[in-house]
Design a protein around this motif. Structure first.
Motif, PDB file in Angstrom:
ATOM      1  N   LEU A  68      12.251  -1.436  -4.266  1.00  0.00           N
ATOM      2  CA  LEU A  68      11.049  -1.994  -3.641  1.00  0.00           C
ATOM      3  C   LEU A  68       9.931  -0.974  -3.794  1.00  0.00           C
ATOM      4  CD1 LEU A  68       9.503  -4.029  -1.843  1.00  0.00           C
ATOM      5  CD2 LEU A  68      10.358  -2.762   0.142  1.00  0.00           C
ATOM      6  N   GLU A  69       8.845  -1.366  -4.466  1.00  0.00           N
ATOM      7  CA  GLU A  69       7.678  -0.487  -4.602  1.00  0.00           C
ATOM      8  C   GLU A  69       6.554  -1.034  -3.727  1.00  0.00           C
ATOM      9  OE1 GLU A  69       5.134   1.994  -7.923  1.00  0.00           O
ATOM     10  OE2 GLU A  69       6.659   0.553  -8.564  1.00  0.00           O
ATOM     11  N   ILE A  70       6.069  -0.198  -2.820  1.00  0.00           N
ATOM     12  CA  ILE A  70       5.060  -0.606  -1.843  1.00  0.00           C
ATOM     13  C   ILE A  70       3.736   0.059  -2.190  1.00  0.00           C
ATOM     14  CG2 ILE A  70       4.463  -0.717   0.609  1.00  0.00           C
ATOM     15  CD1 ILE A  70       7.394  -0.250   1.232  1.00  0.00           C
ATOM     16  N   GLU A  71       2.715  -0.753  -2.379  1.00  0.00           N
ATOM     17  CA  GLU A  71       1.393  -0.221  -2.680  1.00  0.00           C
ATOM     18  C   GLU A  71       0.660   0.139  -1.383  1.00  0.00           C
ATOM     19  OE1 GLU A  71       0.286   0.566  -5.652  1.00  0.00           O
ATOM     20  OE2 GLU A  71       2.207  -0.107  -6.473  1.00  0.00           O
ATOM     21  N   VAL A  72      -0.428   0.876  -1.517  1.00  0.00           N
ATOM     22  CA  VAL A  72      -1.261   1.211  -0.366  1.00  0.00           C
ATOM     23  C   VAL A  72      -1.774  -0.068   0.276  1.00  0.00           C
ATOM     24  CG1 VAL A  72      -3.504   2.153   0.293  1.00  0.00           C
ATOM     25  CG2 VAL A  72      -1.969   3.499  -1.123  1.00  0.00           C
ATOM     26  N   GLY A  73      -1.610  -0.188   1.564  1.00  0.00           N
ATOM     27  CA  GLY A  73      -2.070  -1.376   2.271  1.00  0.00           C
ATOM     28  C   GLY A  73      -1.449  -1.472   3.640  1.00  0.00           C
ATOM     29  N   ILE A  74      -1.653  -2.608   4.298  1.00  0.00           N
ATOM     30  CA  ILE A  74      -1.196  -2.762   5.671  1.00  0.00           C
ATOM     31  C   ILE A  74       0.326  -2.825   5.766  1.00  0.00           C
ATOM     32  CG2 ILE A  74      -1.300  -5.277   5.740  1.00  0.00           C
ATOM     33  CD1 ILE A  74      -2.387  -2.768   8.511  1.00  0.00           C
ATOM     34  N   ASP A  75       1.013  -3.399   4.766  1.00  0.00           N
ATOM     35  CA  ASP A  75       2.480  -3.392   4.785  1.00  0.00           C
ATOM     36  C   ASP A  75       3.010  -1.970   4.784  1.00  0.00           C
ATOM     37  OD1 ASP A  75       3.257  -6.046   5.036  1.00  0.00           O
ATOM     38  OD2 ASP A  75       3.127  -6.433   2.888  1.00  0.00           O
ATOM     39  N   TRP A  76       2.418  -1.125   3.950  1.00  0.00           N
ATOM     40  CA  TRP A  76       2.802   0.295   3.891  1.00  0.00           C
ATOM     41  C   TRP A  76       2.639   0.937   5.263  1.00  0.00           C
ATOM     42  CZ3 TRP A  76       0.021   4.765   4.795  1.00  0.00           C
ATOM     43  CH2 TRP A  76       0.552   5.961   4.316  1.00  0.00           C
ATOM     44  N   ALA A  77       1.470   0.743   5.882  1.00  0.00           N
ATOM     45  CA  ALA A  77       1.185   1.374   7.174  1.00  0.00           C
ATOM     46  C   ALA A  77       2.103   0.852   8.276  1.00  0.00           C
ATOM     47  CB  ALA A  77      -0.278   1.147   7.557  1.00  0.00           C
ATOM     48  N   LEU A  78       2.336  -0.469   8.307  1.00  0.00           N
ATOM     49  CA  LEU A  78       3.159  -1.037   9.370  1.00  0.00           C
ATOM     50  C   LEU A  78       4.635  -0.732   9.171  1.00  0.00           C
ATOM     51  CD1 LEU A  78       1.417  -4.456  10.081  1.00  0.00           C
ATOM     52  CD2 LEU A  78       1.190  -2.287  11.301  1.00  0.00           C
ATOM     53  N   LEU A  79       5.076  -0.591   7.932  1.00  0.00           N
ATOM     54  CA  LEU A  79       6.461  -0.186   7.695  1.00  0.00           C
ATOM     55  C   LEU A  79       6.694   1.232   8.209  1.00  0.00           C
ATOM     56  CD1 LEU A  79       9.173  -1.036   6.500  1.00  0.00           C
ATOM     57  CD2 LEU A  79       8.425  -0.083   4.308  1.00  0.00           C
ATOM     58  N   ILE A  80       5.726   2.121   7.967  1.00  0.00           N
ATOM     59  CA  ILE A  80       5.815   3.484   8.507  1.00  0.00           C
ATOM     60  C   ILE A  80       5.768   3.435  10.033  1.00  0.00           C
ATOM     61  CG2 ILE A  80       4.593   5.690   8.698  1.00  0.00           C
ATOM     62  CD1 ILE A  80       3.821   5.359   5.762  1.00  0.00           C
ATOM     63  N   ALA A  81       4.898   2.588  10.584  1.00  0.00           N
ATOM     64  CA  ALA A  81       4.807   2.453  12.037  1.00  0.00           C
ATOM     65  C   ALA A  81       6.157   2.049  12.626  1.00  0.00           C
ATOM     66  CB  ALA A  81       3.742   1.422  12.415  1.00  0.00           C
TER      67      ALA A  81
END
Length: 214
Positions: A68-81
């Motif tokens: 799974l490759e995650i680009e910069v964006g809200i999914d990235w931020a919320l997954l880290i959250a």
């Protein structure tokens, strides 16, 4: 799926012993795993305070791994959250379940590093001081390196150690100075971007409470 072989870097506080396992501390960007970076400076700045620190050059064979490759964006931020425990106030909600299950079907996660420059900005987003638009614009401007995270035993078995390097005291001292310089410059850049976007977008609590996925 991929058949690519990639050279990566890993920093260890005291050296790797035994087999490589997906057993990092619990509250990491993408959960428990074995973390590797595309640039050597990032792991070096994380281990420069430890006298027995070692830098590893690794080669990983991505053949047949579920990636799974995650680009910069809200999914990235919320997954880290989610993985840092910042979403527990909405445990059981649809948005919580989405990120709880986000990486379940994969062996390897590839995403941008929430390094020292971004950590402060992420915390401001989680605290409700800046919006998602300010956060994403900061991410794009800071040009973060990428990290590869082996989250299964299968992925870890594909990692080969190419080189192990111990750090001298003078090297660690120089890295501490460099890390602090990079961190301060990143915070300055992010502050300017956040000021320009202070009224654009939605805040973290609004996204969680409304279940809004932007």
């Amino acid at each position: 799926m991929s058949s690519e072989k990639v050279l990566l870097y890993h920093g260890s506080k005291s050296g790797i012993t035994g087999e490589i396992k997906p057993v990092s501390r619990e509250f990491c960007d993408f959960g428990k795993g074995f973390y590797m970076g595309t640039e050597s400076l990032q792991p070096l700045t994380l281990i420069c305070n430890f006298p027995n620190a070692k830098l590893y050059t690794l080669r990983i064979d991505l053949t047949d791994l579920r990636i799974l490759e995650i680009e910069v964006g809200i999914d990235w931020a919320l997954l880290i959250a989610y993985h840092r425990g910042k979403m527990n106030m909405v445990k059981g909600s649809a948005i919580f379940r989405k990120y709880a299950d986000f990486i379940n079907d994969f062996d390897m996660i590839i995403g941008y590093i929430a390094n020292d420059r971004m950590f402060v900005v992420l915390d401001r987003f989680f605290a409700g001081d800046i919006t998602n638009i300010a956060l994403i614009n900061s991410l794009s401007a800071l040009k973060l390196g990428k990290q590869y995270v082996a989250i299964t035993e299968k992925a870890c078995r594909r990692i080969e150690i190419i080189k192990e390097k111990a750090l001298s005291k003078s090297q660690r001292d120089a890295l501490r100075v460099k890390a602090n310089t990079i961190r301060l410059e990143g915070i300055r850049q992010a502050d300017e971007i956040c000021k320009r976007h202070r009224r654009d977008g939605r805040f973290f609590d609004e996204i969680l409470e409304g279940g809004i996925l932007l």
